[in-house]
Design a protein around this motif. Structure first.
Motif: not given
Lengths: 167, 374
Positions: A17-43
């Motif tokens: 949700k946070f990344v979607q807000i930064l991307k679409t409301s604040f437009k302060c990060i690069l736009p891109g699709k978002v997937q919930v996946f923890n690359a630090a614990t899941q392969r």
């Protein structure tokens, strides 16, 4: 806008949700699709990598308070071998999203953003609220203070590339 | 079950149609694992076949023809193929090379003589089955040479001939037809989990999907203030779910069957027309990852995003229909025959119509002139 594609892999639904807000409301990060996946614990699976478009920048966003370094390193290796991935950026939340928000908003407690009853309630309130962007503006959210810390403990040798996704 | 080569003449819209499913050399670093028969490293076959083409180019009809052939071979009932003959005044024929269990290559050839009486019968039918045991170092091509050399003895009785072929297993899923009853798997524990994940991906308003305990083969889909019951054998006609979500039920069936290796041959025909591209790609990715050895998947789609998936070029087949005088002819082109390098962009090739399969839009733009004429 760049012709590249960005794919965010974020730790949980609050980061999503946070990344979607930064991307679409604040437009302060690069736009891109978002997937919930923890690359630090899941392969990563091959099925996930197959669906990436060519010339994708993969952004791995996760908390540093709980990581499996072996899995993280394996994932980075897999992504680097994937023909669709041009670049891999690791964005560290030190130690977690709540700590990051405390640093980049003018607040003393995390509960102050959404007037939550407790720290435990904040995550639930964050996911439920439909005016998070407004609330972040009210507490003077500053993107320049987000995702800038290094973690030399569990993430030694990994640079925080948070600034590379900010626009 | 794997098909290696198909020739069809005078069935449906097929005339002198030929498609082959072997490929010349192993692809290093391929995302499709074990694209050869298990235990036979040189017996390469196209495990994943993504079929694209303009409308009415035979993508669905090819599936129907294969299903007719499989039913004919399996049930030994010639009515499965007589009904699909195009011109009854001409001979119709098909030939199929296939592997059923994994150690024998079968070639089934069938000729149907022109209709002279009112109905076709056994006398119109000539069926021959040839076979060869696959040796460890054999490729498809060496096995074909063995079959041609063998000169097997054939029975005049087509049922005796067809009994030489091992059991066939398949699953065909064609586009949703309005008011068709649902066919849901029975007692399948994985299906409910797959169904739940697929439906909740297609419609975030869906809160849960569970088995209905008091009713056989029925499931309950719960939204915020409503529930929907779906049941095997009943028509799925609710307006509370989008077309895409309804399609998701049938997608779940195919995916669940494939993950469990229930059928070994899968023809998934335009099940994603109502479904978002990202979900289609994700499901296809899972299918590719989960398909078992000695199995084969056919996946028809119009979605050009699929062209960007990092798959061998030989996985992509393009169908086109060409008109010659009064007759139409369906052809099949493999991208692997045109694009040899890993770096060649298949999407660019399709967008530039390298394969000459793009539909003509002239008549669409001609519509604009109708207004000015009047």
């Amino acid at each position: 806008m760049s012709n590249k594609y960005v794919q965010y892999y974020v730790e949980g639904s609050d980061e999503e949700k946070f990344v979607q807000i930064l991307k679409t409301s604040f437009k302060c990060i690069l736009p891109g699709k978002v997937q919930v996946f923890n690359a630090a614990t899941q392969r990563f699976t091959r099925a996930q990598l197959l669906s990436l478009k060519p010339k994708t920048t993969a952004v791995l966003l996760f908390d540093t308070d709980f990581i499996n370094r072996i899995i993280l390193d394996d994932n980075i290796t897999k992504l680097s071998k994937c023909r669709s991935v041009d670049e891999i950026l690791v964005v560290l939340q030190v130690k977690n999203l709540e700590d990051e928000l405390l640093r980049c908003c003018e607040i003393n407690r995390i509960e102050d953003i959404l007037n939550s009853k407790s720290k435990g309630d904040f995550k639930r309130d964050f996911l439920k609220a439909n005016n998070v962007d407004q609330k972040l503006r009210q507490v003077k959210f500053n993107i320049n203070k987000l995702w800038i810390m290094e973690d030399t403990d569990t993430c030694a040798g990994i640079r925080n590339e948070g600034r590379r996704i900010k626009v | 079950m794997v098909i290696m080569d198909v020739k069809i003449d005078n069935f449906y819209g097929f005339r002198d149609f030929h498609v082959n499913f072997s490929y010349p050399k192993k692809i290093v670093g391929s995302n499709i694992s074990e694209e050869n028969l298990k235990g036979f490293p040189n017996f390469r076959y196209k495990k994943i076949n993504i079929i694209m083409g303009a409308n009415a180019t035979g993508k669905t009809t090819f599936g129907h023809m294969l299903r007719d052939i499989f039913n004919f071979i399996d049930k030994k009932n010639y009515n499965f193929i007589f009904d699909s003959i195009n011109d009854v005044s001409r001979e119709a024929s098909f030939s199929i090379d296939m592997i059923c269990g994994g150690e024998m290559l079968y070639r089934v050839t069938c000729k149907i003589l022109p209709l002279e009486k009112e109905f076709y019968d056994e006398k119109n039918l000539i069926v021959q089955v040839d076979s060869t045991k696959i040796a460890t170092k054999d490729s498809y091509e060496t096995c074909v040479k063995k079959i041609v050399k063998n000169k097997e003895i054939h029975s005049k009785n087509y049922i005796e001939e067809l009994e030489k072929v091992e059991n066939l297993y398949w699953l065909f899923e064609h586009p949703l037809e309005v008011n068709r009853p649902l066919r849901l798997p029975k007692g399948d524990e994985l299906f409910i989990k797959v169904l739940r994940n697929i439906l909740m991906s297609l419609d975030p308003a869906i809160k849960s999907v569970d088995r209905l305990h008091d009713v056989d083969d029925a499931y309950v889909i719960r939204l915020d203030k409503k529930t929907i019951i779906i049941q095997d054998g009943e028509v799925f006609a609710t307006n509370l779910l989008s077309s895409g979500t309804k399609a998701g039920v049938e997608v779940s069936k195919v995916l669940s069957a494939l993950i469990q290796g229930s059928n070994s041959f899968y023809y998934c025909d335009e099940k994603f027309s109502y479904i978002h591209s990202d979900i289609e790609k994700a499901v296809l990715g899972v299918m590719i990852e989960m398909i078992k050895p000695n199995e084969q998947l056919f996946f028809t789609t119009h979605n050009t995003d699929i062209l960007e998936m990092d798959l061998p070029k030989h996985s992509f087949v393009f169908m086109k229909k060409e008109r010659y005088g009064d007759e139409n002819s369906i052809h099949c082109l493999s991208a692997g025959d045109f694009l040899k390098r890993n770096t060649d962009s298949l999407r660019k090739a399709v967008e530039n119509d390298l394969f000459s399969v793009a539909p003509s839009t002239d008549k669409i733009f001609e519509i604009e002139s109708f207004v000015y004429r009047s």
